[in-house]
Design a protein around this motif. Structure first.
Motif, PDB file in Angstrom:
ATOM      1  N   UNK A 138       0.845  -1.199   0.000  1.00  0.00           N
ATOM      2  CA  UNK A 138       0.000   0.000   0.000  1.00  0.00           C
ATOM      3  C   UNK A 138       0.878   1.246   0.000  1.00  0.00           C
TER       4      UNK A 138
ATOM      5  N   UNK B 167      -4.420   7.374  -0.775  1.00  0.00           N
ATOM      6  CA  UNK B 167      -4.016   6.080  -0.232  1.00  0.00           C
ATOM      7  C   UNK B 167      -4.391   5.018  -1.252  1.00  0.00           C
TER       8      UNK B 167
ATOM      9  N   UNK C 226      -4.210   0.935  -2.140  1.00  0.00           N
ATOM     10  CA  UNK C 226      -3.994  -0.367  -1.504  1.00  0.00           C
ATOM     11  C   UNK C 226      -4.800  -1.448  -2.213  1.00  0.00           C
ATOM     12  N   UNK C 227      -4.449  -2.690  -1.914  1.00  0.00           N
ATOM     13  CA  UNK C 227      -5.177  -3.815  -2.483  1.00  0.00           C
ATOM     14  C   UNK C 227      -6.069  -4.419  -1.424  1.00  0.00           C
ATOM     15  N   UNK C 228      -7.178  -4.942  -1.885  1.00  0.00           N
ATOM     16  CA  UNK C 228      -8.118  -5.568  -0.975  1.00  0.00           C
ATOM     17  C   UNK C 228      -8.382  -6.949  -1.563  1.00  0.00           C
TER      18      UNK C 228
ATOM     19  N   UNK D 165      -7.979  -3.299  -6.336  1.00  0.00           N
ATOM     20  CA  UNK D 165      -6.925  -2.323  -6.072  1.00  0.00           C
ATOM     21  C   UNK D 165      -7.602  -0.967  -5.949  1.00  0.00           C
TER      22      UNK D 165
ATOM     23  N   UNK E   3      -8.029   5.796  -2.714  1.00  0.00           N
ATOM     24  CA  UNK E   3      -8.957   6.747  -2.128  1.00  0.00           C
ATOM     25  C   UNK E   3      -8.190   8.012  -1.801  1.00  0.00           C
ATOM     26  N   UNK E   4      -8.879   9.108  -1.838  1.00  0.00           N
ATOM     27  CA  UNK E   4      -8.169  10.352  -1.587  1.00  0.00           C
ATOM     28  C   UNK E   4      -9.113  11.442  -1.147  1.00  0.00           C
ATOM     29  N   UNK E   5      -8.526  12.458  -0.569  1.00  0.00           N
ATOM     30  CA  UNK E   5      -9.309  13.616  -0.154  1.00  0.00           C
ATOM     31  C   UNK E   5      -8.422  14.840  -0.244  1.00  0.00           C
TER      32      UNK E   5
ATOM     33  N   UNK F 151     -13.573  21.393  -1.386  1.00  0.00           N
ATOM     34  CA  UNK F 151     -13.266  20.173  -0.650  1.00  0.00           C
ATOM     35  C   UNK F 151     -13.597  19.007  -1.559  1.00  0.00           C
ATOM     36  N   UNK F 152     -12.771  17.991  -1.533  1.00  0.00           N
ATOM     37  CA  UNK F 152     -13.066  16.883  -2.418  1.00  0.00           C
ATOM     38  C   UNK F 152     -12.671  15.551  -1.807  1.00  0.00           C
ATOM     39  N   UNK F 153     -13.303  14.524  -2.297  1.00  0.00           N
ATOM     40  CA  UNK F 153     -12.979  13.168  -1.864  1.00  0.00           C
ATOM     41  C   UNK F 153     -13.265  12.232  -3.023  1.00  0.00           C
ATOM     42  N   UNK F 154     -12.435  11.201  -3.174  1.00  0.00           N
ATOM     43  CA  UNK F 154     -12.675  10.288  -4.282  1.00  0.00           C
ATOM     44  C   UNK F 154     -12.318   8.870  -3.910  1.00  0.00           C
ATOM     45  N   UNK F 155     -12.887   7.974  -4.654  1.00  0.00           N
ATOM     46  CA  UNK F 155     -12.559   6.560  -4.472  1.00  0.00           C
ATOM     47  C   UNK F 155     -12.599   5.902  -5.846  1.00  0.00           C
TER      48      UNK F 155
ATOM     49  N   UNK G 112     -16.313  13.333  -5.393  1.00  0.00           N
ATOM     50  CA  UNK G 112     -17.281  14.296  -4.880  1.00  0.00           C
ATOM     51  C   UNK G 112     -16.512  15.572  -4.576  1.00  0.00           C
TER      52      UNK G 112
END
Lengths: 174, 620
Positions: free
Chosen positions: B273, B305, B307-309, B314, B317-319, B347-351, B369
């Motif tokens: 990660x 960030x 990472x793999x799940x 894969x 995510x971020x903000x 302000x933003x956030x993404x995945x 978003x």
């Protein structure tokens, strides 16, 4: 604010995810490749005048990789030889190198200096290519081999390694 | 030199014994199958992304020869680049190059720092300069990139990436001159501590296309990288000052100055990660001798960030948070901003999740978003499918939504009795459908083909209000479709000779919405060529000579009309010694009389003429 709750939810995801990942840093894979290549390369006798001489792995322009390489090769041996990692600043300094990994500004000069010498030159990305040239294909580290360039320096490359390359520029048939 | 006879005492033995690291236990075949994260997070992984991406490499940048970022961008077949005057360019992807030279649907970043201005969502290209040798690459994505990058990444993303300080060691002095321009830069790179490296540089530029417009710029900067495989740190900054003479009725002088500083921390976890946190501050000022001035301060924090799940997911995510504060001083009797100064927060956030559905098929789903002070919450979802039918090729398809959020000039620009701003102006909206294929057909041939169908809604219009034609108001009264094909490829005729070709065809079908009181028509949206073709021949003759020839065709621009043109450039690069290189480049070889590439109705047309540029470089 709606976003605040989204951010909160996302940090929760981070906290939960401690994944057993299939992913590794690119440098670690390259470093592993670099010292493992040594087992598949034949140097002329003059390169190793003494049986106990370490294999000199030289790095130009990639200090973080050199560090990874130092760590990875600490406990490694090839036959009786251990590895010595050297970070060098200047292409003039490559005389004692057996392997030369070079990226960045000095690449062209270093490749020219290494030419027709028994030095396994390794490059990454970029347009200038050593005997072995790393590239990333589909998020995996792969490599090209210039066997003709290896021949100029008096190196031989094990066919098993040639088989793993994306492509091989062949040495002159002899 | 030793003969190539294989040594009896060969070092060809079994791989060394294993220790605690897992990589050492893998065979070479298995090692080549290990999935890696890229050094620079999303920036580099984008090279493998199922999108229309063209990477201008350091080699391409060098071979552009003329030491300017906008000129280097001409090499991306998926961009439309038109020179306006000595320092300014109109640059866009997939159309909408605005007649004032203020294309506003492109996100431009330098090492992760957003450089478009909150004033009108466009880029002041005269502020974007660098020692060209210190650039690693320029990634050009055509098509929406809203998920990872956010609003304004409507028609494309340009990501200018400089080299790590470790890669730029020693002294470099480079410069060049033509009849109308001079450039001189020097950089020194050194090391510190166990694992750190830095570089500092200074740069001076002077350019003029057509007297008496002349532009001078001076810039200082540094970059420092340190840390190891686990934690890596970057700190970098630039300071610049420039001035430009411009002919607008009378000769005017524009002064620009500014600076920025950026820090980034990247941690790679043993799980693979990667977490990165970056923060920057940026200030820019422009002053025109007529009295108009604008100051913009921006600050931003971004985290990501990756990472793999499990085996198949894969995630990224971020903000982020970004704030800008501007102040605009109008000239006498001209447009003004109301309010004259404003702070804007985003302000933003993404995945984004890359799901390996099978070994050959990935599904990439993501959403960003973003909350801004004008339109509140915006969402930008994207769905991509990547299929690798064999090792060398990729088929991809994508559906994405992107928005251009309002800028200060859209909403608050006023001129008493003439323009009332855009009190109701909302975001411009795009739904993009893309289909692409790219392949390494064989060792010699590589190509990429992408097509798109873009559905726009709520595009900007200037409309009459109930009071009569004037004052006008900015509204969202236009919609329509654009569609096009972008293709490029590279063919190695021999080890030393490469041909690059590019094609960019597009068409627009826009209409004014029923009920709109628009007064400017659909031409207001942009002035774009239907067709661009390019062909470059790149030769490396021995170790020491480069011989390049390139031609491009740009079809006519409809309104204001600019004739179609063919431009031919040539360049000879000579490596005199390992330390010294010389190059001679001729631009616009066919244009003895001069021609325009773009017309800004408020400026007299600028003629671009044949020029010869000689440059030299010395490195220790």
């Amino acid at each position: 604010m709606r976003l605040a709750s989204i951010l909160l939810a996302m940090s929760a995801i981070v906290a939960l995810g401690s994944p057993a990942s299939a992913q590794t840093a690119q440098e670690e894979v390259k470093a592993t490749f670099i010292y493992r290549f040594v087992s598949y390369i034949g140097w002329p006798p003059a390169s190793f005048p003494d049986a106990g001489l370490p294999v000199q792995l030289c790095v130009i322009g990639a200090d973080p990789l050199a560090r990874t390489l130092e760590r990875a090769t600490m406990a490694q041996r090839v036959g009786a030889r251990h590895f010595e990692v050297r970070r060098i600043g200047d292409a003039d300094d490559i005389d004692a190198c057996h392997v030369l990994y070079v990226v960045g500004d000095r690449t062209a000069a270093a490749l020219r200096a290494a030419r027709r010498r028994a030095i396994l030159s390794i490059t990454s990305g970029g347009s200038e290519r050593g005997v072995i040239h790393f590239t990333i294909v589909d998020a995996r580290v792969r490599f090209y081999i210039d066997d003709a360039l290896a021949e100029e320096g008096g190196l031989t490359i094990d066919p098993r390694l040639l088989n793993l390359a994306l492509s091989v520029r062949r040495r002159s048939a002899s | 030199m030793p003969a190539s006879a294989f040594a009896e005492e060969s070092v060809l033995t079994a791989p060394g014994r294993s220790s605690d690291s897992e990589l050492e236990d893998l065979s070479l075949e298995q090692l080549g199958d290990v999935q890696v994260t890229s050094v620079s997070g999303s920036a580099q992984s984008v090279g493998e992304a199922p999108a229309a991406i063209f990477v201008i490499t350091a080699d391409d940048i060098e071979r552009a020869g003329n030491r300017s970022i906008p000129a280097a961008l001409r090499q991306a077949p998926n961009l439309q680049v038109a020179r306006l005057d000595s320092a300014n360019y109109a640059i866009t992807a997939r159309g909408f190059n605005h007649s004032s030279g203020t294309a506003n649907k492109l996100l431009v970043m330098v090492d992760g720092r957003i450089v478009y201005t909150p004033l009108y969502s466009g880029v002041f290209w005269d502020e974007q300069n660098a020692i060209m040798e210190d650039l690693d690459r320029i990634e050009v994505v055509s098509g929406p990139g809203g998920v990872l990058w956010g609003s304004n990444a409507v028609n494309g993303v340009i990501n200018i990436v400089s080299r790590e300080a470790h890669e730029t060691q020693g002294l470099l002095v480079s410069g060049g001159a033509s009849e109308t321009s001079r450039a001189l830069g020097a950089r020194y790179g050194g090391r510190f501590g166990d694992n750190g490296a830095y570089r500092v540089y200074g740069l001076g530029l002077r350019r003029s296309v057509d007297e008496p417009t002349e532009w001078r710029n001076y810039q200082l900067g540094f970059r420092s990288d340190w840390g190891g495989a686990r934690d890596a740190f970057t700190l970098q900054g630039d300071l610049y000052h420039g001035d430009q003479d411009q002919l607008v009725g009378a000769l005017r002088n524009t002064e620009i100055s500014g600076g920025n500083i950026l820090g980034r921390w990247t941690r790679r976890f043993s799980s693979g990660a990667e977490l990165s946190v970056q923060a920057y501050a940026d200030r820019s000022e422009r002053r025109v001798s007529s009295g108009i001035s604008a100051e913009v301060d921006a600050a931003a924090v971004d985290t990501q960030y990756q990472f793999s799940l499990g085996e198949r997911h894969n995630l990224i995510i971020g903000a982020g948070a970004r704030t800008t504060e501007d102040a605009f001083t109008p000239g006498p009797g001209t447009v003004f901003l109301n309010p004259a100064a404003r702070r804007l927060d985003t302000l933003s956030a993404y995945i984004q999740d890359t799901v390996a559905i099978t070994d050959d098929v990935d599904l990439i789903a993501g959403v960003k978003l973003e909350e801004n002070d004008y339109t509140g919450l915006e969402y930008m979802p994207s769905l991509r499918l990547a299929w690798r039918p064999d090792a060398g090729s990729l088929v991809w398809a994508a559906v994405s939504r992107a928005v251009r959020t309002p800028s200060r000039f859209d909403t608050e620009l006023q001129n008493t009795g003439v323009l009332n701003g855009g009190p109701t102006f909302g975001s411009e909206d795009l739904l993009a459908y893309e289909l692409g294929y790219r392949a390494q057909a064989n060792e010699r041939l590589w190509f990429s083909l992408s097509t798109y169908f873009n559905v726009y809604d709520d595009l900007r219009t200037l409309e009459a209000t109930s009071l009569g034609v004037f004052p006008l108001e900015v509204r969202n009264g236009m919609s329509g479709e654009t569609y096009g094909v972008e293709a490029w490829g590279s063919y190695a005729i021999a080890d030393w000779w490469r041909l690059n070709a590019g094609l960019n065809w597009q068409d627009k079908d826009l209409q004014i919405d029923p009920g709109s009181a628009d007064v400017f028509g659909v031409d207001f949206a942009g002035n774009d060529p239907n067709l661009q073709l390019s062909l470059r021949s790149l030769m490396d003759i021995g170790d020491r000579i480069q011989l390049d020839l390139s031609g491009r065709y740009v079809s006519e621009l409809p309104s204001p009309q600019v004739d179609a043109y063919v431009a031919v450039d040539a360049r000879i690069g000579l490596r005199i010694t390992d330390h010294f290189e010389l190059s001679i480049a001729g631009y616009n070889l066919l244009d003895g009389d001069g021609r325009s590439e773009f017309i800004n109705p408020s400026l007299p047309p600028i003629e671009i003429e044949r020029s010869l540029f000689i440059s030299a470089r010395w490195r220790s």
